[in-house]
Scaffold this active site. Structure first.
Site, PDB file in Angstrom:
ATOM      1  N   GLU A   8       0.801  -1.228   0.000  1.00  0.00           N
ATOM      2  CA  GLU A   8       0.000   0.000   0.000  1.00  0.00           C
ATOM      3  C   GLU A   8       0.830   1.272   0.000  1.00  0.00           C
ATOM      4  O   GLU A   8       0.499   2.241  -0.668  1.00  0.00           O
ATOM      5  CB  GLU A   8      -0.944   0.009   1.210  1.00  0.00           C
ATOM      6  CG  GLU A   8      -2.054  -1.009   1.094  1.00  0.00           C
ATOM      7  CD  GLU A   8      -2.858  -1.120   2.362  1.00  0.00           C
ATOM      8  OE1 GLU A   8      -3.584  -0.177   2.687  1.00  0.00           O
ATOM      9  OE2 GLU A   8      -2.749  -2.150   3.037  1.00  0.00           O
ATOM     10  N   ASP A  82      -2.340  -4.574   3.770  1.00  0.00           N
ATOM     11  CA  ASP A  82      -2.406  -4.762   5.224  1.00  0.00           C
ATOM     12  C   ASP A  82      -3.296  -5.930   5.625  1.00  0.00           C
ATOM     13  O   ASP A  82      -4.251  -6.289   4.926  1.00  0.00           O
ATOM     14  CB  ASP A  82      -2.924  -3.489   5.908  1.00  0.00           C
ATOM     15  CG  ASP A  82      -1.886  -2.375   5.896  1.00  0.00           C
ATOM     16  OD1 ASP A  82      -0.699  -2.678   5.689  1.00  0.00           O
ATOM     17  OD2 ASP A  82      -2.277  -1.215   6.095  1.00  0.00           O
ATOM     18  N   ASP A  84      -5.904  -6.620   7.386  1.00  0.00           N
ATOM     19  CA  ASP A  84      -7.211  -6.339   7.973  1.00  0.00           C
ATOM     20  C   ASP A  84      -8.225  -6.295   6.834  1.00  0.00           C
ATOM     21  O   ASP A  84      -7.870  -6.476   5.672  1.00  0.00           O
ATOM     22  CB  ASP A  84      -7.212  -5.039   8.794  1.00  0.00           C
ATOM     23  CG  ASP A  84      -6.764  -3.824   7.979  1.00  0.00           C
ATOM     24  OD1 ASP A  84      -6.741  -3.909   6.729  1.00  0.00           O
ATOM     25  OD2 ASP A  84      -6.438  -2.797   8.585  1.00  0.00           O
ATOM     26  N   GLU A  86      -9.908  -3.845   5.513  1.00  0.00           N
ATOM     27  CA  GLU A  86      -9.680  -2.776   4.550  1.00  0.00           C
ATOM     28  C   GLU A  86      -8.529  -3.149   3.617  1.00  0.00           C
ATOM     29  O   GLU A  86      -8.594  -2.927   2.409  1.00  0.00           O
ATOM     30  CB  GLU A  86      -9.368  -1.461   5.275  1.00  0.00           C
ATOM     31  CG  GLU A  86      -9.294  -0.274   4.345  1.00  0.00           C
ATOM     32  CD  GLU A  86      -9.112   1.035   5.085  1.00  0.00           C
ATOM     33  OE1 GLU A  86      -9.202   2.092   4.440  1.00  0.00           O
ATOM     34  OE2 GLU A  86      -8.871   1.014   6.306  1.00  0.00           O
ATOM     35  N   TYR A 297       1.678  -4.585  13.455  1.00  0.00           N
ATOM     36  CA  TYR A 297       0.592  -3.814  12.852  1.00  0.00           C
ATOM     37  C   TYR A 297      -0.208  -3.060  13.913  1.00  0.00           C
ATOM     38  O   TYR A 297      -0.576  -3.624  14.944  1.00  0.00           O
ATOM     39  CB  TYR A 297      -0.329  -4.745  12.072  1.00  0.00           C
ATOM     40  CG  TYR A 297      -1.306  -4.026  11.182  1.00  0.00           C
ATOM     41  CD1 TYR A 297      -0.881  -3.056  10.282  1.00  0.00           C
ATOM     42  CD2 TYR A 297      -2.661  -4.316  11.243  1.00  0.00           C
ATOM     43  CE1 TYR A 297      -1.774  -2.400   9.466  1.00  0.00           C
ATOM     44  CE2 TYR A 297      -3.567  -3.674  10.419  1.00  0.00           C
ATOM     45  CZ  TYR A 297      -3.117  -2.710   9.535  1.00  0.00           C
ATOM     46  OH  TYR A 297      -4.013  -2.054   8.725  1.00  0.00           O
ATOM     47  N   ARG A 299      -3.192  -1.397  13.743  1.00  0.00           N
ATOM     48  CA  ARG A 299      -4.665  -1.362  13.760  1.00  0.00           C
ATOM     49  C   ARG A 299      -5.161  -2.745  14.146  1.00  0.00           C
ATOM     50  O   ARG A 299      -5.327  -3.619  13.298  1.00  0.00           O
ATOM     51  CB  ARG A 299      -5.218  -0.929  12.396  1.00  0.00           C
ATOM     52  CG  ARG A 299      -4.880   0.510  12.057  1.00  0.00           C
ATOM     53  CD  ARG A 299      -5.579   0.986  10.790  1.00  0.00           C
ATOM     54  NE  ARG A 299      -5.167   2.347  10.476  1.00  0.00           N
ATOM     55  CZ  ARG A 299      -4.155   2.670   9.681  1.00  0.00           C
ATOM     56  NH1 ARG A 299      -3.445   1.724   9.113  1.00  0.00           N
ATOM     57  NH2 ARG A 299      -3.843   3.925   9.447  1.00  0.00           N
ATOM     58  N   HIS A 344      -5.169 -11.707  14.758  1.00  0.00           N
ATOM     59  CA  HIS A 344      -4.162 -10.653  14.770  1.00  0.00           C
ATOM     60  C   HIS A 344      -3.374 -10.701  16.082  1.00  0.00           C
ATOM     61  O   HIS A 344      -3.693 -11.430  17.008  1.00  0.00           O
ATOM     62  CB  HIS A 344      -4.821  -9.282  14.607  1.00  0.00           C
ATOM     63  CG  HIS A 344      -5.440  -9.095  13.263  1.00  0.00           C
ATOM     64  ND1 HIS A 344      -6.209  -8.005  12.942  1.00  0.00           N
ATOM     65  CD2 HIS A 344      -5.407  -9.854  12.150  1.00  0.00           C
ATOM     66  CE1 HIS A 344      -6.627  -8.105  11.695  1.00  0.00           C
ATOM     67  NE2 HIS A 344      -6.150  -9.227  11.192  1.00  0.00           N
TER      68      HIS A 344
END
Length: 735
Positions: A8, A82, A84, A86, A297, A299, A344
């Site tokens: 990203e 990433d 997640d 999103e 990470y 988030r 996670h």
């Protein structure tokens, strides 16, 4: 080139490139490259089916073109966005944008950007998780439906510039409800009584006439005086001594919400700033072993820790602090949230040997402070419990009993790393039955305080508690409320504006589900079920959309206008039919025609309510020959044609600053301009030439590709970089 890895961010791409050989090329999509259109609804709804229309943004067209070119040359294309939902959706859109099927491309995930993590991910690829994509797509479409259908209704009934959102409006109601509590609060007077025994033992009233006293028990001056006066004439003895040993446990490692809270209270960082710094620490910074990600990470709503990370922490603790600081078994933490993504990890350092002392040589000040916070919290969570002793001494008279408290640390345990600010309060040696001399006693009057306004940290805690939003939405939600002028932050406390009350009241009355925390929380849980393949995303959208649109249509007809309109008694000079009225807009009061939107006449108004006449200048309009006048906008004064709206010519009041170097695209002048995000340099030949940069252009050319160099002045350093995206030349100098 054999292998292409698409991530990203450019920073992440550079870090990963350092770990891989020539057979890999790592490039960045620069975030979202496809989304719903900005200027249209972008969702086709037919027979209860929702079909989104995704478009490649203007900013991403060059990126997509480059990705397509590289994809044709690559033998294998890895999606490495990433870990997640999103990130899963971004990976899906990257594949679609380059003409590939998402489920045909290997998808790699990693929780930290280190050499071992990247190589481990390449050895264990999977495919894009379409259930997660559907969940993220549902969230995006829900937010578009609410924003696109409800925001115009608010604008038409209250004022322009307002918006509503599924998460944002629930958060706003929480803030407004707290302000309502504060406004309705009525203080209660109460008294506390403190006594000093034997010259140095501070004690508080515990009971009177055999009744234990709570905080608000002494609610009159008469009662306070009675306790004080009777105690002065009394004889006290040590009635009992209690000694209790207690254990203090370390706090769990950070997840997104707790990191934002701790950074706010301990470092003074706003949530948005915390996440920006954490992003850098995750994507890669300079270390003693080269560029690498130094935290996992950021988030996440999980408290899980990798077995290898726990083992390395325990080894470090034993080596540096001794076995007494090492618990017999590793500590395991679990989150209370049912919706947490337990696959996670919590936020932790990627290398326990990269201590804050070593990091101080490589990280910037703000990066070091946040890294130290994360590092110490993780290390402390695997250390032994602290032990302390509490001592309570009760001094008893004929009517009153006073209590003195002492505290002594027996073993600091995890406080060795986490820090311990309290001082020991050691009481002198006393024996039961011995007389205690009362040296001083007084009563203090107090009033109960209203509930405290939310800080950014406490609001995030409340959002998490009520299940509103997710780790990635906390900081953006607060930023959106500020941008829409729904809230103001003063001395770190959140104050709702008056327009926030108006909007919330309208939503409570007509769209209660939008501001209902339970509804929002249940929707988050439903999105989780979509991600797990347990719910159909089309059905979820359908169940929400149909009753919601019915309310919108009903609201257009039945909700009365709440706009503030004050007649001036003056006729409109344009249509000569309507009356001029004073309206309240997003940026203050202004005068406009009562026949709006048929007649669009409007003007600014002075503080005294009179007409704000523009100042006429000697300059003539170069398009129609009319005099130019000075006008005021949100961004300051500017020159405009007096024949407006027939002639819409406008230009800066003072000539714009010109860069030393010409435009690298067409050779025209580069002029300094102002936009929503501050000042930037743009080509004079706009819109034919669309070159812009928010850095200061330099005469010197890039030594690697010959394109334009530009300089950025940051807080702690000066950055000189090439403006050609493909080049990547960059030099940083410490100030």
């Amino acid at each position: 080139m054999k292998n292409l890895i698409i991530v990203e961010s450019p920073a992440k791409a550079r870090t990963i490139s350092n770990f891989l050989g020539r057979n890999y090329k790592v490039v960045a999509s620069k975030g979202h490259i496809r989304d719903l259109p900005k200027t249209a609804f972008g969702i086709t709804i037919e027979n209860g089916t929702f079909t989104p229309k995704y478009v490649v943004s203007k900013e991403s067209k060059d990126t997509v073109k480059e990705l397509k070119k590289l994809a044709k040359e690559a033998e294998t294309i890895y999606i490495a966005t990433d870990e997640d939902r999103e990130g899963e959706a971004i990976g899906y859109h990257i594949a679609k944008a380059i003409g590939k099927e998402p489920t045909e491309l290997p998808r790699i995930v990693f929780h930290e950007i280190t050499k071992s993590a990247i190589k481990g991910a390449l050895d264990n690829p999977r495919i894009v998780d379409m259930h997660s994509v559907d969940a993220q797509q549902t969230r995006r479409l829900l937010d578009r439906i609410v924003g696109y259908k409800l925001s115009p209704l608010l604008a038409s009934k209250i004022q322009r510039g307002l918006s509503a959102g599924r998460v944002q409006s629930s958060a706003l109601k929480i803030i407004v409800d707290r302000e309502r509590e504060i406004r309705a609060f009525k203080p209660v007077t109460y008294f506390t009584i403190e006594a000093l025994f034997n010259g140095n033992i501070n004690s508080s009233i515990y009971s009177f006439d055999s009744k234990k006293l709570s905080k608000l028990s002494i609610n009159s001056k008469e009662m306070a005086d009675e306790i004080v006066n009777s105690s002065k004439a009394d004889i006290f003895r040590v009635d009992s001594i209690e000694t209790v040993k207690k254990t203090a446990r370390a706090q769990p490692p950070f997840m997104t919400s707790t990191l934002q809270q701790a950074a706010s209270t301990q470092l003074g960082f706003a949530p948005k700033r915390t996440m920006q710094i954490a992003q850098k620490l995750y994507e890669g910074v300079k270390t003693n072993n080269g560029v690498s990600g130094v935290i996992t990470y950021m988030r996440t709503d999980s408290l899980n820790l990798a077995k290898e990370a726990v083992e390395s922490a325990r080894e470090f603790i034993g080596k540096n602090f001794g076995d007494k600081y090492l618990p017999s078994k590793p500590k395991v933490y679990t989150t209370k949230s049912k919706a947490a993504q337990e696959a996670h990890e919590a936020i932790r350092p990627t290398n326990i040997e990269f201590t804050p002392e070593i990091a101080a040589k490589y990280l910037e000040s703000s990066e070091l402070r946040l890294y130290t916070l994360i590092y110490n919290r993780f290390l402390a969570c695997q250390m032994a419990d602290a032990k302390y002793e509490l001592q309570n001494v009760f001094f008893k008279g004929s009517r009153a009993v006073f209590k003195a408290q002492g505290k002594k640390m027996l073993f600091d345990g995890f406080y060795k790393v986490a820090g311990y600010s309290d001082k020991d309060t050691i009481l002198p040696k006393l024996e039961e039955g011995q007389e205690a001399k009362l040296d001083k006693i007084d009563a203090q009057e107090h009033q109960t305080e209203p509930p405290a306004r939310y800080s950014e940290a406490s609001l995030i805690k409340e959002l998490e508690k009520q299940g509103i939003g997710r780790p990635s939405t906390y900081a953006p939600t607060i930023s959106t409320l500020q941008a829409r002028t729904y809230i103001e932050i003063d001395k770190k406390r959140i104050h709702p504006t008056e327009i926030a009350f108006t909007v919330t009241e309208l939503l409570e009355k007509h769209f209660d589900e939008i501001v209902d925390a339970n509804f929002t929380s249940k929707m988050e849980a439903t999105l989780d079920e979509i991600a797990e393949g347990k719910e159909n995303w089309q059905e979820v959208l359908r169940e929400f959309y149909e009753p919601f649109i019915e309310k919108i249509e009903k609201g257009k007809k039945e909700i009365k206008s709440l706009k503030v309109v004050i007649p001036t008694g003056e006729k409109c000079p344009d249509c000569e039919d309507g009356e001029l009225v004073i309206r309240k807009g997003r940026y203050g009061e202004f005068i406009s025609c009562s026949n709006f939107p048929k007649c669009k006449y409007s003007r600014n108004m002075k503080e005294d309510g009179t007409k704000d006449e523009p100042e006429i200048t000697d300059e003539v309009c170069d398009k129609c020959g009319s005099p130019m006048v000075i006008k005021q906008s949100r961004r300051g004064k500017f020159l405009a044609c007096s024949a407006y709206p027939k002639c819409k010519n406008a230009k800066p009041l003072t000539p714009p600053k010109e860069a030393e170097a010409p435009c690298p695209e067409c050779g025209g002048k580069l002029l300094e301009r102002s936009g929503r995000r501050g000042k930037f340099f743009g080509c004079e030949n706009y819109p034919k030439c669309k070159f812009i940069t928010n850095a200061t252009p330099l005469k010197e050319k890039c030594p690697e590709c010959g394109y334009m160099l530009a300089k950025k002045e940051l807080k702690n350093k000066t950055v000189i970089q090439c403006l050609k995206k493909e080049c990547g030349y960059k030099v940083e100098e410490e100030k």
